[in-house]
Design a protein around this motif. Structure first.
Motif, mmCIF file in Angstrom:
data_model
loop_
_atom_site.group_PDB
_atom_site.id
_atom_site.type_symbol
_atom_site.label_atom_id
_atom_site.label_comp_id
_atom_site.label_asym_id
_atom_site.label_seq_id
_atom_site.Cartn_x
_atom_site.Cartn_y
_atom_site.Cartn_z
ATOM 1 N N TYR A 292 0.803 -1.291 0.078
ATOM 2 C CA TYR A 292 -0.116 -0.003 0.009
ATOM 3 C C TYR A 292 1.024 1.360 0.030
ATOM 4 N N GLU A 293 2.101 1.374 0.272
ATOM 5 C CA GLU A 293 2.940 2.290 0.444
ATOM 6 C C GLU A 293 3.255 2.605 -0.924
ATOM 7 N N ASP A 294 3.264 1.770 -2.046
ATOM 8 C CA ASP A 294 3.567 2.268 -3.320
ATOM 9 C C ASP A 294 2.574 2.758 -4.083
ATOM 10 N N THR A 295 2.742 4.210 -4.326
ATOM 11 C CA THR A 295 1.486 4.968 -4.858
ATOM 12 C C THR A 295 1.769 5.605 -6.190
ATOM 13 N N ALA A 296 2.843 5.259 -6.961
ATOM 14 C CA ALA A 296 2.974 5.713 -8.301
ATOM 15 C C ALA A 296 2.244 5.257 -9.310
ATOM 16 N N ILE A 297 1.570 4.161 -9.177
ATOM 17 C CA ILE A 297 1.289 3.316 -10.263
ATOM 18 C C ILE A 297 0.024 2.788 -9.826
ATOM 19 N N PRO A 298 -1.253 2.972 -10.764
ATOM 20 C CA PRO A 298 -2.604 2.548 -10.104
ATOM 21 C C PRO A 298 -2.540 1.141 -10.329
ATOM 22 N N THR A 299 -3.372 0.345 -9.534
ATOM 23 C CA THR A 299 -3.440 -1.119 -9.618
ATOM 24 C C THR A 299 -2.087 -1.901 -9.870
ATOM 25 N N PRO A 300 -1.102 -1.640 -8.893
ATOM 26 C CA PRO A 300 -0.011 -2.225 -8.904
ATOM 27 C C PRO A 300 -0.225 -3.781 -8.515
ATOM 28 N N ASN A 301 0.870 -4.548 -9.337
ATOM 29 C CA ASN A 301 0.762 -6.009 -9.049
ATOM 30 C C ASN A 301 1.796 -6.546 -7.936
ATOM 31 N N SER A 302 1.125 -7.204 -7.114
ATOM 32 C CA SER A 302 1.800 -7.323 -5.767
ATOM 33 C C SER A 302 2.203 -9.058 -5.636
ATOM 34 N N ASP A 303 2.286 -9.851 -6.723
ATOM 35 C CA ASP A 303 2.475 -11.132 -6.828
ATOM 36 C C ASP A 303 3.878 -11.531 -7.553
ATOM 37 N N THR A 304 4.510 -10.570 -8.396
ATOM 38 C CA THR A 304 5.705 -10.870 -8.948
ATOM 39 C C THR A 304 6.569 -9.457 -8.440
ATOM 40 N N PRO A 305 7.731 -9.783 -7.794
ATOM 41 C CA PRO A 305 8.767 -8.680 -7.717
ATOM 42 C C PRO A 305 9.168 -8.195 -9.089
ATOM 43 N N TYR A 306 9.055 -6.727 -9.164
ATOM 44 C CA TYR A 306 9.435 -6.143 -10.346
ATOM 45 C C TYR A 306 10.902 -5.868 -10.292
ATOM 46 N N SER A 307 11.543 -5.809 -11.868
ATOM 47 C CA SER A 307 12.788 -5.193 -12.116
ATOM 48 C C SER A 307 12.385 -4.144 -13.086
ATOM 49 N N LEU A 308 13.043 -3.083 -13.248
ATOM 50 C CA LEU A 308 12.706 -2.067 -14.072
ATOM 51 C C LEU A 308 13.934 -1.673 -14.979
ATOM 52 N N ALA A 309 13.801 -1.173 -16.252
ATOM 53 C CA ALA A 309 14.971 -0.558 -16.640
ATOM 54 C C ALA A 309 14.514 0.417 -17.637
ATOM 55 N N TRP A 310 14.390 1.787 -17.645
ATOM 56 C CA TRP A 310 14.079 3.028 -18.286
ATOM 57 C C TRP A 310 15.337 3.141 -19.062
ATOM 58 N N MET A 311 15.028 3.022 -20.505
ATOM 59 C CA MET A 311 16.218 3.255 -21.520
ATOM 60 C C MET A 311 16.053 4.300 -22.346
ATOM 61 N N ASP A 312 17.190 5.154 -22.466
ATOM 62 C CA ASP A 312 17.185 6.378 -23.287
ATOM 63 C C ASP A 312 17.880 5.676 -24.456
ATOM 64 N N LEU A 313 17.288 5.774 -25.613
ATOM 65 C CA LEU A 313 17.631 5.230 -26.664
ATOM 66 C C LEU A 313 18.056 6.091 -27.695
ATOM 67 N N ARG A 314 18.215 7.294 -27.455
ATOM 68 C CA ARG A 314 18.588 8.352 -28.446
ATOM 69 C C ARG A 314 20.156 8.247 -29.050
ATOM 70 N N ALA A 315 21.025 8.038 -28.020
ATOM 71 C CA ALA A 315 22.459 7.751 -28.660
ATOM 72 C C ALA A 315 22.692 6.436 -29.191
ATOM 73 N N GLU A 316 22.136 5.502 -28.761
ATOM 74 C CA GLU A 316 22.514 3.910 -29.192
ATOM 75 C C GLU A 316 21.295 3.059 -28.452
ATOM 76 N N PRO A 317 21.245 1.950 -29.396
ATOM 77 C CA PRO A 317 20.279 0.919 -28.733
ATOM 78 C C PRO A 317 21.047 0.224 -27.504
ATOM 79 N N MET A 318 19.963 -0.289 -26.738
ATOM 80 C CA MET A 318 20.430 -1.130 -25.518
ATOM 81 C C MET A 318 20.008 -2.453 -25.613
ATOM 82 N N VAL A 319 20.943 -3.425 -25.044
ATOM 83 C CA VAL A 319 20.884 -4.806 -24.832
ATOM 84 C C VAL A 319 20.565 -5.420 -23.573
ATOM 85 N N ILE A 320 19.398 -5.975 -23.805
ATOM 86 C CA ILE A 320 18.790 -6.796 -22.419
ATOM 87 C C ILE A 320 19.200 -8.064 -22.647
#
Length: 488
Positions: A97-125
């Motif tokens: 309940y302390e996570d308030t940035a996103i509506p209807t957050p998922n609480s059954d899979t821990p998240y990993s996030l990566a926000w990518m800036d693709l302007r200079a070059e692509p990114m590899v996941i």
């Protein structure tokens, strides 16, 4: 996942009377002059209002996404900050309940996030090999909130692999060692990693998987010199109160990183006719009183249409809305109202083949669910649990704000990994107790705590089965979620 941006309190024209009103600097009037100079009639007040309505619907997901990105990646003092661009961020926990940035957050899979800036070059996941029994997915979603690709158990399998994410202007060849290339429609793009957690004791195993997720620039992957860095961005400071009037200023910022697709050219042209678009500086405070009123009323009507569309997402089945609301550009096919409703219902949701989201706020007869005055049950008949290849869950949200509900047992959902600890009925059925107070120790294993007020329930069916019984195709499948029943 939140940033509902619900414009339900414009105060009609009161807000329009705030701030400066210099017609000399009016951005709408300035845009109109350019229209006239190019042989196009200037938009009337009624047309300005209509464009604002359409522009709000079109722009809502972009502004919501910008707001989340600002809190997570740009503003280190937001209270929700995660990590800089092009950096892996792992949540070694599930959302509460302390996570308030996103509506209807998922609480059954821990998240990993990566926000990518693709302007200079692509990114590899890069992803590690993951046990086939553990579901995981990497959803690629861009600034338009298009889901433009998937990596994971369903989409690419459980083997290790390297995948390339490129920006909208990239035209290179696929580098050696890359299994697949995904192209974002915007310069900034989000990778959302979901890793299945079986129970609290399983977290160290989830962390081990998360530590195998990697993100690096293409130059580093190829061991080549990096290209020149992209220029710094003068980010518009995001504020949830300012967005009620300065919505189009934030849309200006978002659009500069989102080249128009063929299906966007018409709405972009209409927005330009009132001074909104990439490279423009729409300033609400500089509008005339007439234009302020037109813009606010247009936004208000657009907001109402989005809310109405949310209520009708999918097909009503036993009090649940069952449908498919998330996808790529081709999925939306220019239906900006569907895209806006999907974002408001729960931004960053999965494609139907990856996960289905039956949602309910009512009984089968349409009576609103209210935890302050009623208790409810949700029962699955024997052998009629949600049909999935991965796992399923039922998550409780506060019906007022779509956030998780604080409760005495810190339980925000019931999911299939919890089944061994739950009690089944004599006939083999499973009953969940949906109420704000404990149903008693003997039933507490099956208790889904509710808020003291409006209830919003969301099922998640991860990797739904395609063969019968199935919830697919959305709204027409052979399996349906059971009705919620009011307890006597």
């Amino acid at each position: 996942m939140r940033h509902a941006l619900k414009f339900v309190a414009f105060g009609l024209l009161a807000a329009a009377l705030l701030g400066g009103c210099s017609k000399k600097e009016d951005p709408v009037a300035q845009a109109a002059k350019k229209e006239v100079a190019s042989g196009v009639p200037a938009p009337s007040i009624a047309e300005v209002k209509a464009i604002a309505e359409e522009g709000f619907i079109y722009g809502l997901p972009l502004v919501m996404n910008y707001g989340v990105m600002y809190e997570y990646i740009i503003d280190r003092n937001s209270g929700q900050y995660k990590a800089p661009f092009n950096t892996m961020y792992n949540e070694h926990r599930v959302f509460t309940y302390e996570d308030t940035a996103i509506p209807t957050p998922n609480s059954d899979t821990p998240y990993s996030l990566a926000w990518m800036d693709l302007r200079a070059e692509p990114m590899v996941i890069s992803v590690p090999a993951v046990d086939r029994k553990r579901y995981y997915s990497v959803m690629l979603v861009d600034g338009n909130t298009f889901n433009f690709g998937y990596i994971g158990s369903r989409a690419t399998g459980s083997e290790a692999g390297d995948y390339l994410v490129v920006g909208p202007r990239w035209k290179g060849e696929t580098p050696p060692g890359i299994r697949k290339v995904f192209q974002s429609s915007t310069d900034f793009s989000l990778a959302v990693f979901r890793t299945q957690l079986f129970d609290a004791a399983d977290m160290p195993n989830v962390i081990q998987v998360q530590e195998g997720y990697r993100l690096q620039p293409l130059s580093a992957f190829l061991k080549q010199p990096a290209p020149p860095a992209a220029p710094e961005v003068a980010w518009a400071k995001f504020d949830k109160d300012l967005v009620k009037t300065e919505f189009f200023e934030f849309l200006d910022t978002a659009l500069q990183f989102a080249p128009a697709g063929a299906d966007e050219e018409a709405i972009r042209a209409r927005l330009a006719s009132i001074g909104v678009g990439p490279g423009k500086k729409f300033a609400f405070k500089d509008l005339s009183l007439e234009h302020k009123a037109a813009i606010l009323l247009g936004m208000k009507e657009g907001d109402s249409k989005v809310s109405e569309r949310v209520a009708t997402l999918g097909k009503a089945i036993n009090g649940w809305n069952v449908g498919a609301a998330f996808g790529d550009r081709a999925f939306y096919n220019g239906d900006w109202l569907l895209r806006a409703a999907a974002a408001r219902a729960g931004i960053y949701g999965n494609d139907a083949v990856e996960a289905m989201y039956p949602m309910s706020k009512t009984l089968a007869d349409g009576t609103p669910l209210d935890g302050s005055s009623h208790k409810y049950t949700l029962s699955f008949a024997k052998d009629q649990l949600p049909p999935v290849n991965a796992f399923w869950s039922v998550t409780m949200y506060d019906g007022k704000n779509q956030l998780l509900v604080k409760n005495p047992i810190n339980r925000y959902l019931i999911n299939s990994p919890m089944l061994p600890a739950m009690k089944k009925n004599k006939d083999g059925s499973l009953t969940l107790y949906v109420q704000k107070d404990s149903p008693g120790k003997d039933k507490e294993a099956n208790w889904l705590p509710a808020p003291d007020g409006p209830i919003y329930l969301v099922m998640r069916l991860y990797w739904p089965r395609a063969e019968p019984p199935s919830i697919l195709p959305a709204g027409q499948g052979s399996w349906s979620p059971p009705a919620i029943v009011q307890a006597p």
